[in-house]
Scaffold this motif. Structure first.
Motif, PDB file in Angstrom:
ATOM      1  N   GLY A 124     -54.294  45.809  69.553  1.00  0.00           N
ATOM      2  CA  GLY A 124     -54.910  46.740  68.620  1.00  0.00           C
ATOM      3  C   GLY A 124     -54.624  46.427  67.168  1.00  0.00           C
ATOM      4  O   GLY A 124     -53.828  45.563  66.828  1.00  0.00           O
ATOM      5  N   GLY A 125     -55.300  47.145  66.289  1.00  0.00           N
ATOM      6  CA  GLY A 125     -55.117  46.979  64.857  1.00  0.00           C
ATOM      7  C   GLY A 125     -55.308  48.308  64.169  1.00  0.00           C
ATOM      8  O   GLY A 125     -55.728  49.283  64.771  1.00  0.00           O
ATOM      9  N   MET A 126     -54.994  48.375  62.896  1.00  0.00           N
ATOM     10  CA  MET A 126     -55.130  49.626  62.158  1.00  0.00           C
ATOM     11  C   MET A 126     -55.790  49.360  60.819  1.00  0.00           C
ATOM     12  O   MET A 126     -55.779  48.244  60.293  1.00  0.00           O
ATOM     13  N   GLN A 153     -54.684  50.547  70.258  1.00  0.00           N
ATOM     14  CA  GLN A 153     -53.976  50.929  69.038  1.00  0.00           C
ATOM     15  C   GLN A 153     -52.646  50.192  68.937  1.00  0.00           C
ATOM     16  O   GLN A 153     -52.050  49.827  69.951  1.00  0.00           O
ATOM     17  N   PRO A 154     -52.162  50.015  67.723  1.00  0.00           N
ATOM     18  CA  PRO A 154     -50.800  49.502  67.555  1.00  0.00           C
ATOM     19  C   PRO A 154     -49.800  50.638  67.690  1.00  0.00           C
ATOM     20  O   PRO A 154     -50.162  51.809  67.672  1.00  0.00           O
ATOM     21  N   GLU A 211     -48.250  60.617  61.341  1.00  0.00           N
ATOM     22  CA  GLU A 211     -49.309  60.903  60.383  1.00  0.00           C
ATOM     23  C   GLU A 211     -50.665  60.451  60.944  1.00  0.00           C
ATOM     24  O   GLU A 211     -51.456  59.781  60.270  1.00  0.00           O
ATOM     25  N   ALA A 212     -50.903  60.802  62.219  1.00  0.00           N
ATOM     26  CA  ALA A 212     -52.187  60.581  62.909  1.00  0.00           C
ATOM     27  C   ALA A 212     -52.504  59.109  63.139  1.00  0.00           C
ATOM     28  O   ALA A 212     -53.657  58.747  63.312  1.00  0.00           O
ATOM     29  N   LEU A 213     -51.484  58.247  63.184  1.00  0.00           N
ATOM     30  CA  LEU A 213     -51.711  56.831  63.473  1.00  0.00           C
ATOM     31  C   LEU A 213     -51.748  56.538  64.972  1.00  0.00           C
ATOM     32  O   LEU A 213     -52.229  55.485  65.370  1.00  0.00           O
ATOM     33  N   LYS A 231     -59.958  59.043  63.913  1.00  0.00           N
ATOM     34  CA  LYS A 231     -59.766  57.771  63.206  1.00  0.00           C
ATOM     35  C   LYS A 231     -58.410  57.796  62.516  1.00  0.00           C
ATOM     36  O   LYS A 231     -57.863  58.873  62.245  1.00  0.00           O
ATOM     37  N   ASP A 232     -57.876  56.614  62.207  1.00  0.00           N
ATOM     38  CA  ASP A 232     -56.646  56.621  61.429  1.00  0.00           C
ATOM     39  C   ASP A 232     -56.935  56.753  59.942  1.00  0.00           C
ATOM     40  O   ASP A 232     -56.067  57.114  59.163  1.00  0.00           O
TER      41      ASP A 232
END
Length: 517
Positions: A167-169, A218-219, A271-273, A401-402
């Protein structure tokens, strides 16, 4: 006569049928920061030690802990075998891992839908010598074989993996992610356990629950909690063990209780990541118990007379100080309530950008005269997080979404709770507090819904807050009518009314950015 009575009493007790043995819980805890051949981490050992301390407080024993170089595959495998051998039907083994996770092409052809095996990376693995050091990874199929051993004895397993695989952000995070690079080098043939584990299907592990830090897409970042790099899942799980997830105070944590608590707090602390991932995705039943902790009700938040609502402790008891650590690049304005230990927030005087300890842009174009308001906003956010960690509420933002970009549209919803009053407000990235909804006892109650909200300037970090409470909120609602209400004044109102009250608090972070930024 007294002696005779005691003798008869003893004989009668011996004649009674033996009481059923109480199910016990044991634990295997692994935390790795130091990777000689990989990027090291900063918070995995803290995670393991925090979880171990929470397990001890709940009278879980035995606990086998492996930190850094102690975490060899042979040692972990032996400890697992000992715990399974000692456990009896109905007992539970908790297995937690904090460290790097990674992927590689599947070892057993056809065993993975995506053609990739996931594995836990231990300190002794060196991808430059992958074939020689392959014994220092634990592949997902091997874990399946381990879990099948426990399943065969009727032992419950709760596996908590605070690592990531892919995953990535979109957000710029200064902390590390628990993701090691893909392994493409040739590895030895799969172990016997990997071969047997590849044949095990999820439905066969009917007493195994797996809690992962995030979805595979996701990371899993290390985020700052209490001023220190941590894993949001491990931090939340430790608080759950302390009793915060045990909402009815019965000393047992159901799958539903654990899920509700962990989902809320991982979102809050990251924080919603992150969005945690449970396997199986749905609870097997409404009353499925994943942990029995005799002391959880004692070490956690005490239930009230109602048995379902909790009286909130003061955040000062949990380490909140009312100050914000802040680093200033440039001239330092005259500010109140700053200071403290840990990774600081940061403000750059020239650009006016205000950063969170995680490296996120929290506010843009913050002039010196506006800086105090932004500082006060995050002091208030930390206060609300400390309350939410005790009694989390619910609020949802869709699509998930992040980060949201200018022009994006989204919906916000908070369910109607079983409390007399509800207060919904936004803490803007500018530091302003904006009332969105209030429901007061005696008025018509309803679920809060905000539809088709468009992302516009100013960009940064907003925080939507939903407080459901039995405490009076009339004065707080009236204060919002005053255009001079700021975060510092709102904090004073909430602190005096929420501490000791029956309440739930939900905080939904909302990070925004302009197109092309």
């Amino acid at each position: 006569m007294t002696v005779l009575c005691r003798t008869l009493l003893a004989m009668s007790l011996l004649a009674l049928p033996a009481a059923p043995a109480m199910a016990s819980t044991s634990a295997l805890v692994v935390g790795v920061d130091k990777y000689p051949h990989e990027v090291s981490l900063d918070g995995a050992v803290r995670d393991a030690q925090d979880v171990t301390q929470a397990l001890k407080a709940a009278d879980v024993a035995p606990i086998r802990q492996f930190i850094n170089e102690q975490a060899t595959k042979d040692a972990i495998r032996a400890a697992w075998g000992e715990l399974v051998a000692a456990a009896e039907r109905g007992d539970t083994i908790v297995f937690t891992y904090a460290g790097h996770g990674a992927q590689m092409p599947e070892l057993v052809a056809g065993s993975e839908e995506d053609g990739l095996d996931e594995f836990l990376e231990l300190p002794g693995f060196d991808r430059a010598r992958a074939e020689e050091t392959a014994s220092e990874i634990i592949v997902d199929n091997e874990l399946s074989a381990w879990f099948a051993e426990a399943e065969a004895k009727g032992i419950h397993v709760l596996f908590v993996s605070d690592s990531c695989y892919s995953g990535g952000m979109n957000r710029s995070i200064s902390g590390k992610t628990r993701l090691a690079p893909m392994v493409r080098a040739k590895l030895p043939p799969p172990s016997k356990e990997a071969l047997s584990g590849a044949k095990v299907r999820d439905v066969e592990l009917s007493q195994v629950t797996i809690l992962a830090a995030s979805l595979e897409s996701q990371p899993t970042p290390e985020v700052v909690i209490g001023g220190e790099p941590r894993g949001a899942l491990s931090w939340s799980f430790a608080r759950a063990l302390e009793g915060a997830a045990d909402r009815d105070g019965d000393g047992r944590i159901s799958r539903v209780e654990l899920e509700d608590y962990v989902f809320s707090n991982v979102k809050l602390q990251s924080e919603a990541l992150q969005v945690p991932n449970f396997t199986p995705q749905l609870a097997r039943s409404d009353k499925e118990i994943v942990l029995s902790l005799p002391r959880s009700a004692k070490v956690g938040v005490a239930p009230t007379v109602s048995g379902t609502k909790h009286a909130l402790k003061s955040p000062r008891e949990t380490g909140w100080t009312g100050n914000l650590p802040l680093s200033v690049v440039g001239d330092m304005p005259d500010l109140a309530n700053i200071g403290g230990d840990g990774v600081p927030y940061r403000w750059e005087a020239t650009s006016g950008v205000f950063y969170t300890p995680n490296g996120d842009v929290a506010a843009e174009h913050v002039a010196p005269k506006r800086l105090q308001g932004v500082v006060d906003k995050f002091i208030l956010v930390d206060f609300l997080k400390a309350l939410a960690a005790q009694s989390p509420g619910a609020v949802s933002l869709k699509p998930v979404k992040d980060i949201y970009f200018a022009g994006d549209r989204l919906n916000v919803e908070a369910p109607q709770g079983g409390y007399a009053n509800m207060l919904v407000f936004n803490l803007a990235n500018t530091g302003e507090a904006q009332l969105l909804d209030v429901q007061i006892a005696g008025s018509e109650s309803h679920a809060f819904k905000l539809r088709d909200l468009e992302v516009v300037k100013p960009f940064g970090a907003d925080h939507l807050v939903v407080i459901a409470t039995n405490a009076p909120v009339d004065a707080i609602a009236a204060a919002f009518a005053n255009s001079d209400l700021d975060a510092a004044a709102l904090l004073r109102l909430l602190e005096t009314r929420l501490e000791g009250s029956e309440s739930t608090i939900a905080v939904q972070p909302l990070y925004t950015r302009g197109q092309g930024q």
